[in-house]
Scaffold this motif. Sequence first.
Motif, PDB file in Angstrom:
ATOM      1  N   SER A 141      44.966  42.383  54.769  1.00  0.00           N
ATOM      2  CA  SER A 141      43.884  43.361  54.798  1.00  0.00           C
ATOM      3  C   SER A 141      42.576  42.590  54.669  1.00  0.00           C
ATOM      4  CB  SER A 141      44.072  44.307  53.605  1.00  0.00           C
ATOM      5  OG  SER A 141      42.913  45.046  53.370  1.00  0.00           O
ATOM      6  N   LEU A 142      41.510  43.084  55.320  1.00  0.00           N
ATOM      7  CA  LEU A 142      40.224  42.385  55.254  1.00  0.00           C
ATOM      8  C   LEU A 142      39.746  42.288  53.799  1.00  0.00           C
ATOM      9  CD1 LEU A 142      37.828  41.159  56.843  1.00  0.00           C
ATOM     10  CD2 LEU A 142      36.854  43.454  56.973  1.00  0.00           C
ATOM     11  N   TYR A 143      39.594  43.426  53.161  1.00  0.00           N
ATOM     12  CA  TYR A 143      39.222  43.479  51.744  1.00  0.00           C
ATOM     13  C   TYR A 143      40.219  44.374  51.030  1.00  0.00           C
ATOM     14  CZ  TYR A 143      34.981  40.904  52.598  1.00  0.00           C
ATOM     15  OH  TYR A 143      34.107  39.904  52.926  1.00  0.00           O
ATOM     16  N   PRO A 144      41.345  43.811  50.574  1.00  0.00           N
ATOM     17  CA  PRO A 144      42.417  44.650  50.040  1.00  0.00           C
ATOM     18  C   PRO A 144      42.013  45.377  48.758  1.00  0.00           C
ATOM     19  CG  PRO A 144      42.873  42.343  49.608  1.00  0.00           C
ATOM     20  CD  PRO A 144      41.663  42.373  50.488  1.00  0.00           C
ATOM     21  N   ARG A 145      42.518  46.593  48.642  1.00  0.00           N
ATOM     22  CA  ARG A 145      42.336  47.391  47.426  1.00  0.00           C
ATOM     23  C   ARG A 145      43.686  47.595  46.779  1.00  0.00           C
ATOM     24  NH1 ARG A 145      37.866  46.075  48.231  1.00  0.00           N
ATOM     25  NH2 ARG A 145      36.072  47.372  48.634  1.00  0.00           N
ATOM     26  N   TRP A 146      43.749  47.344  45.482  1.00  0.00           N
ATOM     27  CA  TRP A 146      44.943  47.669  44.717  1.00  0.00           C
ATOM     28  C   TRP A 146      44.476  48.138  43.355  1.00  0.00           C
ATOM     29  CZ3 TRP A 146      43.967  42.463  46.082  1.00  0.00           C
ATOM     30  CH2 TRP A 146      43.739  41.567  45.033  1.00  0.00           C
ATOM     31  N   PRO A 147      45.369  48.672  42.512  1.00  0.00           N
ATOM     32  CA  PRO A 147      44.896  49.251  41.259  1.00  0.00           C
ATOM     33  C   PRO A 147      43.958  48.293  40.525  1.00  0.00           C
ATOM     34  CG  PRO A 147      47.212  49.729  41.531  1.00  0.00           C
ATOM     35  CD  PRO A 147      46.841  48.800  42.657  1.00  0.00           C
ATOM     36  N   GLU A 164      42.701  54.758  58.077  1.00  0.00           N
ATOM     37  CA  GLU A 164      42.974  54.337  56.709  1.00  0.00           C
ATOM     38  C   GLU A 164      43.682  55.460  55.960  1.00  0.00           C
ATOM     39  OE1 GLU A 164      42.338  51.157  57.467  1.00  0.00           O
ATOM     40  OE2 GLU A 164      41.630  50.856  55.411  1.00  0.00           O
ATOM     41  N   SER A 165      44.727  55.128  55.198  1.00  0.00           N
ATOM     42  CA  SER A 165      45.363  56.082  54.291  1.00  0.00           C
ATOM     43  C   SER A 165      45.169  55.566  52.874  1.00  0.00           C
ATOM     44  CB  SER A 165      46.854  56.225  54.596  1.00  0.00           C
ATOM     45  OG  SER A 165      47.049  57.165  55.624  1.00  0.00           O
ATOM     46  N   PHE A 166      45.194  56.494  51.921  1.00  0.00           N
ATOM     47  CA  PHE A 166      44.880  56.138  50.534  1.00  0.00           C
ATOM     48  C   PHE A 166      45.998  56.605  49.623  1.00  0.00           C
ATOM     49  CE2 PHE A 166      41.154  56.706  53.092  1.00  0.00           C
ATOM     50  CZ  PHE A 166      40.361  55.625  52.774  1.00  0.00           C
ATOM     51  N   ARG A 167      46.448  55.737  48.750  1.00  0.00           N
ATOM     52  CA  ARG A 167      47.526  56.092  47.828  1.00  0.00           C
ATOM     53  C   ARG A 167      47.127  55.685  46.415  1.00  0.00           C
ATOM     54  NH1 ARG A 167      52.390  57.086  51.119  1.00  0.00           N
ATOM     55  NH2 ARG A 167      51.381  57.815  53.036  1.00  0.00           N
ATOM     56  N   ALA A 168      46.993  56.704  45.544  1.00  0.00           N
ATOM     57  CA  ALA A 168      46.599  56.419  44.161  1.00  0.00           C
ATOM     58  C   ALA A 168      47.833  56.156  43.320  1.00  0.00           C
ATOM     59  CB  ALA A 168      45.814  57.598  43.608  1.00  0.00           C
ATOM     60  N   GLU A 228      52.026  63.713  51.282  1.00  0.00           N
ATOM     61  CA  GLU A 228      53.138  62.975  50.671  1.00  0.00           C
ATOM     62  C   GLU A 228      53.254  63.190  49.169  1.00  0.00           C
ATOM     63  OE1 GLU A 228      55.461  61.411  52.441  1.00  0.00           O
ATOM     64  OE2 GLU A 228      54.414  62.007  54.259  1.00  0.00           O
ATOM     65  N   GLY A 229      52.853  64.349  48.665  1.00  0.00           N
ATOM     66  CA  GLY A 229      53.020  64.622  47.237  1.00  0.00           C
ATOM     67  C   GLY A 229      51.739  64.393  46.461  1.00  0.00           C
ATOM     68  N   GLY A 230      51.520  65.274  45.459  1.00  0.00           N
ATOM     69  CA  GLY A 230      50.249  65.276  44.725  1.00  0.00           C
ATOM     70  C   GLY A 230      50.036  64.063  43.842  1.00  0.00           C
ATOM     71  N   ALA A 231      51.127  63.351  43.499  1.00  0.00           N
ATOM     72  CA  ALA A 231      51.013  62.272  42.515  1.00  0.00           C
ATOM     73  C   ALA A 231      50.156  61.118  43.014  1.00  0.00           C
ATOM     74  CB  ALA A 231      52.401  61.765  42.154  1.00  0.00           C
ATOM     75  N   THR A 232      50.049  60.932  44.304  1.00  0.00           N
ATOM     76  CA  THR A 232      49.342  59.747  44.799  1.00  0.00           C
ATOM     77  C   THR A 232      48.024  60.093  45.496  1.00  0.00           C
ATOM     78  OG1 THR A 232      50.511  59.751  46.918  1.00  0.00           O
ATOM     79  CG2 THR A 232      51.527  58.522  45.128  1.00  0.00           C
ATOM     80  N   LEU A 233      47.445  61.233  45.132  1.00  0.00           N
ATOM     81  CA  LEU A 233      46.180  61.640  45.773  1.00  0.00           C
ATOM     82  C   LEU A 233      44.975  61.080  45.029  1.00  0.00           C
ATOM     83  CD1 LEU A 233      46.811  65.424  46.513  1.00  0.00           C
ATOM     84  CD2 LEU A 233      46.415  63.648  48.214  1.00  0.00           C
ATOM     85  N   PHE A 234      44.021  60.549  45.770  1.00  0.00           N
ATOM     86  CA  PHE A 234      42.711  60.224  45.204  1.00  0.00           C
ATOM     87  C   PHE A 234      41.857  61.477  45.348  1.00  0.00           C
ATOM     88  CE2 PHE A 234      43.624  55.670  46.039  1.00  0.00           C
ATOM     89  CZ  PHE A 234      43.188  55.143  44.837  1.00  0.00           C
ATOM     90  N   LEU A 283      41.148  61.902  49.455  1.00  0.00           N
ATOM     91  CA  LEU A 283      41.178  60.907  50.537  1.00  0.00           C
ATOM     92  C   LEU A 283      42.561  61.029  51.163  1.00  0.00           C
ATOM     93  CD1 LEU A 283      39.532  57.839  48.771  1.00  0.00           C
ATOM     94  CD2 LEU A 283      38.496  59.420  50.407  1.00  0.00           C
ATOM     95  N   THR A 284      42.621  60.988  52.468  1.00  0.00           N
ATOM     96  CA  THR A 284      43.886  61.304  53.142  1.00  0.00           C
ATOM     97  C   THR A 284      45.014  60.335  52.785  1.00  0.00           C
ATOM     98  OG1 THR A 284      44.880  61.859  55.255  1.00  0.00           O
ATOM     99  CG2 THR A 284      43.392  59.974  55.254  1.00  0.00           C
ATOM    100  N   GLN A 285      46.215  60.885  52.646  1.00  0.00           N
ATOM    101  CA  GLN A 285      47.417  60.052  52.409  1.00  0.00           C
ATOM    102  C   GLN A 285      48.084  59.721  53.728  1.00  0.00           C
ATOM    103  OE1 GLN A 285      49.440  63.170  50.240  1.00  0.00           O
ATOM    104  NE2 GLN A 285      49.600  61.820  48.476  1.00  0.00           N
ATOM    105  N   SER A 286      47.839  60.594  54.703  1.00  0.00           N
ATOM    106  CA  SER A 286      48.491  60.469  56.013  1.00  0.00           C
ATOM    107  C   SER A 286      47.813  61.458  56.944  1.00  0.00           C
ATOM    108  CB  SER A 286      49.976  60.815  55.872  1.00  0.00           C
ATOM    109  OG  SER A 286      50.519  61.192  57.118  1.00  0.00           O
ATOM    110  N   SER A 287      47.663  61.079  58.196  1.00  0.00           N
ATOM    111  CA  SER A 287      47.015  61.972  59.167  1.00  0.00           C
ATOM    112  C   SER A 287      48.036  62.822  59.907  1.00  0.00           C
ATOM    113  CB  SER A 287      46.210  61.147  60.167  1.00  0.00           C
ATOM    114  OG  SER A 287      45.215  60.423  59.496  1.00  0.00           O
ATOM    115  N   GLN A 288      49.266  62.724  59.472  1.00  0.00           N
ATOM    116  CA  GLN A 288      50.371  63.379  60.198  1.00  0.00           C
ATOM    117  C   GLN A 288      50.112  64.847  60.536  1.00  0.00           C
ATOM    118  OE1 GLN A 288      54.149  63.356  58.105  1.00  0.00           O
ATOM    119  NE2 GLN A 288      54.560  65.366  58.985  1.00  0.00           N
ATOM    120  N   LEU A 289      49.695  65.638  59.543  1.00  0.00           N
ATOM    121  CA  LEU A 289      49.556  67.074  59.790  1.00  0.00           C
ATOM    122  C   LEU A 289      48.507  67.333  60.874  1.00  0.00           C
ATOM    123  CD1 LEU A 289      49.818  68.555  56.170  1.00  0.00           C
ATOM    124  CD2 LEU A 289      51.605  67.673  57.673  1.00  0.00           C
ATOM    125  N   TYR A 290      47.443  66.532  60.881  1.00  0.00           N
ATOM    126  CA  TYR A 290      46.412  66.681  61.916  1.00  0.00           C
ATOM    127  C   TYR A 290      46.961  66.280  63.280  1.00  0.00           C
ATOM    128  CZ  TYR A 290      43.221  67.542  58.127  1.00  0.00           C
ATOM    129  OH  TYR A 290      42.615  68.099  57.032  1.00  0.00           O
TER     130      TYR A 290
END
Length: 569
Positions: A558-564, A321-325, A281-287, A298-305
């Motif tokens: 979310s059980l233990y939410p993560r945000w910035p 889990e998906s990760f968005r930075a 989904e674009g390089g800007a939000t990759l961890f 860390l994966t943004q989406s498992s779609q391609l797999y």
Amino acid sequence: MSTVYYVDETAGVDAPGNGSESAPYQSLAFALFTHGDAVKLLIRKDPNTLYDEPTQSALKKAKKGAEGLEKKKKKAEELAEREAKEKTAERERREKLIEESKKIQLKEDVSLPKATKIVHLAPLRSKRVRVNGWVHRLRSQKDIIFIVLRDGTGYLQCVLSGLVARTYEALTLTLESTVQLTGTLQEVPEGKTAPGGHELIVDYWRVLGAAPGADDAFTNRLNEKSDPSILADLRHLVLRGETASSVLKLRAALLAAFRETLTAHSLTEVTPPCMVQTQVEGGATLFKFDYYGQPAFLTQSSQLYLETCLPALGDVFCVQESFRAENSHTRRHLSEYTHLEAELAFINFDDLMTHIEAIICETVDRLLANPTSAAYIKQLNPSFKAPARPFLRLSYVDAIKWLNDHNIMHEAEDAEGNVIKEQGLTVMVPHKVGDDIAEAAERQMTDIIGTPVFLYGFPAELKAFYMKKMRVDGEGHVFTESCDLLMPGVGEIVGGSMRIDDLDELFAGYKREGIDPTPYYWYTDQRKYGTCAHGGYGLGVERLLAWLANRYTVRECSLYPRWPGRATP
Ligand code: 4AD
């Protein structure tokens, strides 16, 4: 010469005045009450008149007043004395009880069955049972102790009276201690309510793990008035609350219902990796992170797999889990979220939207048909109604028109895409084709429409490299077979599309997004070895849950939410 005290009936104050010329009393009665009649008193009506000696009749009246004040004082002293005595008596009574309690030893009936979970108690009415759990609520009334026990499967009202309520552990019991309670399960008398319709009449019990009282007591760590940042730090304790735990119970039921529905639609569950070396989904939000000396994400989406699974397993789904930075502090963004994604082969765009609608509606139907999950929905979102089918479908171009017709504006941008401001205020302009519809505008639209909406056909420049083209308009805009499902109160909960199935078109997509195709060789191979029309979608589980459970933010879902800035606990 005797001391002089001053009284100013307008500007003076009795207490905390001191009767000096600079801080006169307000009443003659108070001056007499405080200093007796052996002193010299001077009085004036207000600061504009002169001080003079009080008249005989004023003195007589003031004496009466002073006597009244004296009586009042005595009464207050007597009351304070009585209260102090009562306090001492209560403390002594409690100390005595505690002393006596240390001698009380409860006897355990060892012939008892093993402990049962609260959820399994209903068939055991009128039997002796044993339960383990946490003291969720605690109340003492005369010599009876009421405990609401929580074991994660439910709540049970327990009554301790007689000897069992007089032990040392009973007198010093605290909230959130773990206890084992044994007794007879009784139906609650008519007219009274208790969770499950029964209560435990305890005849033997013990504390398994005492929680602290006083300053470190649970309610001192956390209560309804706690600040949001404290609630976030103490998420591990917040989870013990009735609302938070119900949301998580509903979340579990939701995931199970999704799995049942997807399986019933012949999709196979797979578990793709979280550590990847390609973006979706674009390089800007990759961890990014270091993977044995190589860059990885860390994966943004498992779609391609998932797409690679179609030729092997047929239609597939995953819950991963998906990760968005992204530096988004909105109430619908998490840095890590649970992503339910699916991919289907040999379908067209209409099939895709029909499938998404079916999966969501059938999953909601399952939840409502199950008494346990239906009860959680009722508790958290009493006015929830299953959405009507079919969902409204609104093309991106029509949505732009709709927004303009409803005076919902777009932030003006310069040629570089920077927001234009004038005198510190953002300039707002009508939407035009090609604009990314902002979250606020999207939410306003969804809330006005008030039902689920499929927004489809987004311009290619707003979307990822893999999306299949739909058409080109007269102005050269290229639209894609893409759709977002918007829900009232939350906004976008699903993003999906048909995927490019032509090899050359895929290479053009990589190029447009500036992506080096080399690490995507495995994805490209899908187009080489037996390509097919296919599409899929990703659903944000926390967003769907926020809609279902009427939560203000996905952070509650979310059980233990993560945000910035937040990765604790
Ligand atoms: O629209 P998105 O970015 O689409 C994809 O990742 C596709 N590759 C999925 C696919 O087709 N398999 O994300 C899909 C959904 C969104 O609609 C939203 O519900 C959720 O994932 N989502 C987030 N949820 C919480 N926090 C975030 N930061 C999210 N970003 C996306």
